[in-house]
Every structure is written in C-alpha cells, then in structure tokens.
Design an enzyme around this catalytic site. Structure first.
Site, PDB file in Angstrom:
ATOM      1  N   ARG A 109       0.799  -1.221   0.000  1.00 33.71           N
ATOM      2  CA  ARG A 109       0.000   0.000   0.000  1.00 33.71           C
ATOM      3  C   ARG A 109       0.836   1.277   0.000  1.00 33.71           C
ATOM      4  O   ARG A 109       0.594   2.178  -0.801  1.00 33.71           O
ATOM      5  CB  ARG A 109      -0.934   0.027   1.224  1.00 33.71           C
ATOM      6  CG  ARG A 109      -2.230  -0.697   1.038  1.00 33.71           C
ATOM      7  CD  ARG A 109      -2.730  -1.210   2.356  1.00 33.71           C
ATOM      8  NE  ARG A 109      -1.815  -2.239   2.804  1.00 33.71           N
ATOM      9  CZ  ARG A 109      -1.928  -3.533   2.501  1.00 33.71           C
ATOM     10  NH1 ARG A 109      -2.947  -3.935   1.793  1.00 33.71           N
ATOM     11  NH2 ARG A 109      -1.038  -4.418   2.901  1.00 33.71           N
ATOM     12  N   THR A 110       1.811   1.374   0.890  1.00 32.68           N
ATOM     13  CA  THR A 110       2.546   2.639   0.997  1.00 32.68           C
ATOM     14  C   THR A 110       3.277   2.913  -0.314  1.00 32.68           C
ATOM     15  O   THR A 110       3.200   4.013  -0.870  1.00 32.68           O
ATOM     16  CB  THR A 110       3.549   2.584   2.165  1.00 32.68           C
ATOM     17  OG1 THR A 110       2.838   2.221   3.342  1.00 32.68           O
ATOM     18  CG2 THR A 110       4.231   3.914   2.378  1.00 32.68           C
TER      19      THR A 110
ATOM     20  N   LYS B 121      25.676  -4.182  -3.817  1.00 32.66           N
ATOM     21  CA  LYS B 121      27.132  -4.103  -4.030  1.00 32.66           C
ATOM     22  C   LYS B 121      27.821  -3.456  -2.827  1.00 32.66           C
ATOM     23  O   LYS B 121      29.022  -3.234  -2.849  1.00 32.66           O
ATOM     24  CB  LYS B 121      27.442  -3.270  -5.276  1.00 32.66           C
ATOM     25  CG  LYS B 121      26.871  -3.844  -6.559  1.00 32.66           C
ATOM     26  CD  LYS B 121      27.248  -2.922  -7.727  1.00 32.66           C
ATOM     27  CE  LYS B 121      26.506  -3.283  -8.983  1.00 32.66           C
ATOM     28  NZ  LYS B 121      26.641  -2.224 -10.014  1.00 32.66           N
TER      29      LYS B 121
ATOM     30  N   ARG C 207      11.597   3.838   2.784  1.00 33.82           N
ATOM     31  CA  ARG C 207      11.278   2.864   3.843  1.00 33.82           C
ATOM     32  C   ARG C 207      12.531   2.022   4.068  1.00 33.82           C
ATOM     33  O   ARG C 207      13.146   1.555   3.109  1.00 33.82           O
ATOM     34  CB  ARG C 207      10.122   1.962   3.443  1.00 33.82           C
ATOM     35  CG  ARG C 207       9.987   0.791   4.409  1.00 33.82           C
ATOM     36  CD  ARG C 207       8.752  -0.013   4.199  1.00 33.82           C
ATOM     37  NE  ARG C 207       7.562   0.757   4.560  1.00 33.82           N
ATOM     38  CZ  ARG C 207       6.331   0.256   4.538  1.00 33.82           C
ATOM     39  NH1 ARG C 207       6.129  -0.991   4.164  1.00 33.82           N
ATOM     40  NH2 ARG C 207       5.305   1.008   4.877  1.00 33.82           N
TER      41      ARG C 207
ATOM     42  N   HIS D 227       5.854   5.951  11.176  1.00 36.11           N
ATOM     43  CA  HIS D 227       5.267   5.849   9.831  1.00 36.11           C
ATOM     44  C   HIS D 227       4.310   7.041   9.696  1.00 36.11           C
ATOM     45  O   HIS D 227       3.088   6.878   9.748  1.00 36.11           O
ATOM     46  CB  HIS D 227       4.539   4.512   9.701  1.00 36.11           C
ATOM     47  CG  HIS D 227       4.185   4.116   8.299  1.00 36.11           C
ATOM     48  ND1 HIS D 227       4.272   4.967   7.223  1.00 36.11           N
ATOM     49  CD2 HIS D 227       3.728   2.925   7.813  1.00 36.11           C
ATOM     50  CE1 HIS D 227       3.893   4.319   6.141  1.00 36.11           C
ATOM     51  NE2 HIS D 227       3.562   3.083   6.464  1.00 36.11           N
TER      52      HIS D 227
HETATM   53  N1  ASP Z   1       1.930  -1.580   6.631  1.00 36.16           N
HETATM   54  C1  ASP Z   1       2.199  -1.159   7.974  1.00 36.16           C
HETATM   55  C2  ASP Z   1       3.662  -0.803   8.145  1.00 36.16           C
HETATM   56  O1  ASP Z   1       4.396  -0.768   7.186  1.00 36.16           O
HETATM   57  C3  ASP Z   1       1.719  -2.105   8.994  1.00 36.16           C
HETATM   58  C4  ASP Z   1       2.346  -3.480   8.998  1.00 36.16           C
HETATM   59  O2  ASP Z   1       3.234  -3.777   8.217  1.00 36.16           O
HETATM   60  O3  ASP Z   1       1.895  -4.257   9.838  1.00 36.16           O
HETATM   61  O4  ASP Z   1       4.074  -0.533   9.245  1.00 36.16           O
END
Ligand code: ASP
Length: 325
Positions: free
Chosen positions: A74-75, A103, A124, A152
C-alpha cells in the site's frame, strides 16, 4: 480540461507558503492542529480532484524516487499512484537487491545518487532513524515511509483523516490500540499524533508487546488519560475506535515467541456484537489473522477506507512539500 486546471490553480493560489515547502516529513511530531487541518483540507480536495478528473498536472515535470528497503504494497503503490495522478513521474526502487545496495553502497551514497535524478525521495528502511539519516544527506525533501519500529508518519495522517471522515471529528473519542504495540510503528505515530486532540487511550497488548516507554512518555507529557490491559473485552463496549495491528513477525529474533503471541487478538463477529453501533475498526494492513473476513461487510469495518485515503493524503503531502498545495 479547462475545469481541471482551474481546480488546481485555485488550490495553488490559496495555499502558498504552506509551511511544508521543501521540508522533510520524518515524524508526526512535526504536525500541530493547524498543519493537520491544512493537510486534511488538501487531501479532501485531492479526493474531489481524483473523483472528478482522475488526474491533474500539478506536479508535471517533478520526479519522485520511491526507495523501499522493506516490503510494501500500500505505501509504495499509493505514493506512486499519488505522484502519477498529479502528473509527476516515479523512479521505483522496490527491489533494492537489484540496486547497488547489494554491491555494498551506503545509504548516504544511494540518497546522493537518487536526489540527482529526482525532486523528492520517499524511503522505507528497517532501521530506526534511517529516514533522518537520508534527510541529513539529501538536499531534496525526504519523506519517511516507515523506519523500522520507529515511525510511519504518512500512515498516521491517513489514519486520522479516516477517523474524521468516518466519525466526523476526533475530540472526545476513546481510542483502543490493540496488538503489537511494541514493534508496530503505525501505533507509535498514531498515538503521538492523537495527543494533539482531547482523546482517551486504551493500550491493549500482551505484556511482552506493550507500548514503548518513549511513546507513553509523550502521552504522559501531554496530560492525556490512558489505561493498559491485556484483555480487549475490558474496553470493547465503550471504544469509538478499535485500531488493531499485525504482530510484526519480522522484528522477532525468536520465532517461538512470535508463534506464542501471534493470534492473541482476533476481531470477529462475536467481538463486534459487544462493540458500540457507532464505532470503527481500523487496521493499517496487511492483516494476517487479526480480523476475520466475516467482519469485512460490517459497516464499522473501516480498514479498506484507510487504504483508499492513503493515496489522497499522500497526494496532499507530495504537493505540499513540492510547494504546489
Ligand atoms: N503496513 C504497515 C507498516 O508498514 C503495517 C504493517 O506492516 O503491519 O508498518
């Protein structure tokens, strides 16, 4: 076409000097009520824009580097969709194993590289503080899309946006966070953001997955009421928001410990029958077993709305940091 440009122009004209232009978005502690109102207002306009026109050219000529060192559905895709719907373009790096990271390239060098090609970087990474490190080396805005068990922030923004949409406001709500409060970065960010409003917290978790002290300290310092319990039945009858999280398997060093706690809480029709009629169930997703599929059609199930709202909120954040909101 004519209308679309007008909508975008009106937004740009009204929102110059938004306080976000050129800023990194690393933590929810950067947001106060005014900034939240601003982002939510722009996200509402983004929703209307998408519903009416599908896309706009607000960020035409801008490029987002979408750098994901940890899995994401999703993100990652909502940041991409947000950029594309605003007319921008995306360099997607979802498989760092195929990049020079394999590398041995350091984070600062990867960031220096990507900022040479882009206008904004979303990152991320499994380490707490990694987004701040990236921001330190970048002269372009960096947006934290999850730094390990840290924060987050854009998830918390979309969570709050969804609460406002579903319940009409935030003040006075009783909010239960349930599940892996230790490793779940979304509940860390959401709790720290909610202290901007008069709310009451209930933290529901097994003892080994309690909310970390640094987050509790923020709640304490803000003067908010909170209770901690292991049993969701202690609060199910009087909460307005039940925010349940996945137990974060990838953070456990001992998988036997994970196995012992992983199915501690399950939201099912029996539990929902004890909840108020006017309440919502939220989850940042992905779910594993925490919410039974039988709950999906309950009008109080709000997790798919969260997911959709993610794109509008991220459109607002991208437009804001690029000075177009
Ligand atoms: N998608 C959310 C996160 O990246 C929650 C999870 O992974 O549980 O933190």
């Amino acid at each position: 076409m004519e209308q679309k440009i007008k909508e975008v122009d009106r937004m740009a004209a009204n929102k110059v000097d938004n306080g976000f232009y050129g800023q990194d978005i690393l933590s929810v502690s950067q947001f106060d009520r005014n900034k939240l109102d601003f982002i939510f207002g722009v996200a509402d306009e983004m929703r209307m824009l998408v519903e009416r026109f599908g896309s706009a050219d607000l960020l035409q000529g801008k490029i987002l580097a979408n750098l994901f060192y940890e899995p994401s559905t999703r993100t990652s895709s909502s940041f991409m969709a947000a950029m594309l719907r605003l007319g921008g373009q995306v360099i997607p790096i979802n498989n760092v194993q195929y990049s020079s990271v394999t590398k041995g390239e350091s984070l600062p060098d990867t960031i220096r590289t990507l900022e040479s090609y882009s206008d904004v970087i979303v990152i991320r990474h499994p380490e707490v503080g990694s987004a701040a490190t990236a921001a330190h080396y970048a002269s372009k805005p960096v947006i934290n899309a999850g730094d390990g068990v840290g924060e987050h922030p854009t998830q918390a923004l979309l969570d709050l946006f969804t609460v406002v949409e579903a319940l009409g406001g935030i003040s006075g709500l009783k909010v239960a966070m349930v599940g892996d409060l230790k490793y779940g970065r979304t509940v860390h960010s959401l709790t720290k953001l909610l202290v901007n409003y008069p709310v009451e917290f209930v933290f529901v978790s097994p003892d080994i997955l309690r909310m970390p002290k640094d987050v509790i300290d923020v709640v304490d310092a803000s003067g908010h009421q909170y209770t901690e319990t292991e049993d969701v039945h202690d609060c199910i009858g009087d909460v307005d928001v039940l925010y349940i999280t996945r137990v974060q398997k990838e953070r456990f060093t001992d998988l036997a410990v994970y196995e012992a706690v992983k199915d501690h809480y399950v939201v099912d029709p029996a539990l929902m029958s004890k909840a108020k009629q006017r309440m919502i169930v939220m989850h940042p997703l992905p779910r594993v077993n925490e919410i039974s599929y039988a709950v999906d059609n309950d009008p109080r199930a709000t997790y798919f709305r969260q997911m959709r709202n993610g794109m509008y909120v991220r459109m607002a954040v991208l437009a804001a940091v690029l000075g177009k909101a």
